[in-house]
Design an enzyme around this catalytic site. Structure first.
Site, PDB file in Angstrom:
ATOM      1  N   TYR A   1     -29.633 100.422 -63.418  1.00 18.08           N
ATOM      2  CA  TYR A   1     -30.922 101.073 -63.175  1.00 18.08           C
ATOM      3  C   TYR A   1     -31.895 100.155 -62.435  1.00 18.08           C
ATOM      4  O   TYR A   1     -32.478 100.567 -61.416  1.00 18.08           O
ATOM      5  CB  TYR A   1     -31.525 101.577 -64.483  1.00 18.08           C
ATOM      6  CG  TYR A   1     -32.785 102.383 -64.283  1.00 18.08           C
ATOM      7  CD1 TYR A   1     -32.729 103.700 -63.840  1.00 18.08           C
ATOM      8  CD2 TYR A   1     -34.039 101.827 -64.527  1.00 18.08           C
ATOM      9  CE1 TYR A   1     -33.878 104.443 -63.650  1.00 18.08           C
ATOM     10  CE2 TYR A   1     -35.201 102.560 -64.336  1.00 18.08           C
ATOM     11  CZ  TYR A   1     -35.108 103.867 -63.902  1.00 18.08           C
ATOM     12  OH  TYR A   1     -36.256 104.595 -63.699  1.00 18.08           O
TER      13      TYR A   1
ATOM     14  N   GLU B   1     -34.115 101.445 -54.137  1.00 16.54           N
ATOM     15  CA  GLU B   1     -34.893 102.605 -53.700  1.00 16.54           C
ATOM     16  C   GLU B   1     -36.264 102.170 -53.172  1.00 16.54           C
ATOM     17  O   GLU B   1     -36.721 102.644 -52.125  1.00 16.54           O
ATOM     18  CB  GLU B   1     -35.066 103.593 -54.852  1.00 16.54           C
ATOM     19  CG  GLU B   1     -33.776 104.302 -55.257  1.00 16.54           C
ATOM     20  CD  GLU B   1     -33.965 105.239 -56.436  1.00 16.54           C
ATOM     21  OE1 GLU B   1     -35.099 105.731 -56.620  1.00 16.54           O
ATOM     22  OE2 GLU B   1     -33.000 105.492 -57.169  1.00 16.54           O
TER      23      GLU B   1
END
Length: 240
Positions: free
Chosen positions: A162, A169
């Site tokens: 994550y 991102e």
């Protein structure tokens, strides 16, 4: 004396059970297809990196599979809304929106960032976790015992994946902003200028800026949610 006859299920019960069976069959197919799709994305990513082609070759090599398998996640929000899965609508929607924002709002609209090295870590994080997640769901739908290693990795891999995915991102989103700004100024890309008949304006660049800023509160919220979920799921195994 002969045993009493078995009660005949009422039509509503039969209909409900039939609908549930159809939902399980549909979800099993959905999860199985996406498991295979994401596994193929992972294979293509690894193959491209090991070939020495460089990060710039990863997106073109994977995009034709990546776009449909990630876009299909929209259905997961609908699954929550109609109640055939028990996940929270808001949490699922935020996660899906984040992924689609990167896929379509950044990578698709901004070719300049498609060769960014962060694309490799992004796809590694996404394509490692998704086959595991969809495999886990398929075991549950088929009411099969979930193998202990699969259960553990389902609720543990995100601890590393994550942060890697979110960081990738953000890197891609921030790298895209100057190019998005230039494209909006030059062509009005995905924007609506005022005045117009609907009296509505939309600036894609500022929408991208706001979306990127939302990672600041959103990422810790989702990470904390997953840590709590991990503690809950794995503690049940230990006490079983």
């Amino acid at each position: 004396s002969p045993p009493p006859p078995l009660p005949i299920p009422s039509p509503p019960f039969i209909a409900a059970r039939g609908a549930m069976g159809m939902a399980v069959a549909y979800l099993t197919l959905y999860n199985s297809v996406l498991c295979v799709g994401w596994t193929y994305v992972l294979y293509l990513t690894i193959e491209t990196v090991l070939s020495g082609a460089g990060p710039s070759a990863v997106y073109p090599r994977t995009v034709d599979v990546l776009q449909p398998v990630q876009t299909a996640a929209i259905m997961e929000v609908l699954h929550c809304m109609v109640g055939i899965v028990r996940s929270g609508v808001v949490t699922t929607a935020v996660q899906v929106a984040s992924r689609l924002g990167i896929l379509w709002g950044v990578l698709y609209t901004t070719p300049e960032v498609q060769g960014n090295p962060a694309i490799v870590s992004l796809l590694a994080a996404w394509a490692l976790t998704e086959p595991i997640r969809y495999s886990f769901y398929t075991f549950q739908l088929l009411k099969l015992p979930v193998p202990a290693p699969l259960l553990w990795i389902r609720y543990s891999l995100f601890i590393i994946a994550y942060p890697v995915g979110i960081t990738s991102e953000v890197v891609l989103a921030v790298s895209a902003l100057p190019h998005i700004r230039a494209a909006v100024a030059a062509t009005g890309m995905l924007s609506v200028s005022l005045p117009n008949a609907w009296n509505f304006g939309f600036d894609f660049y500022w929408a991208a800026v706001v979306a990127t800023m939302l990672y600041v509160p959103g990422a810790p919220f989702l990470y904390t949610h997953m840590l709590k979920q991990r503690k809950s799921k794995l503690s049940k195994v230990k006490t079983a």
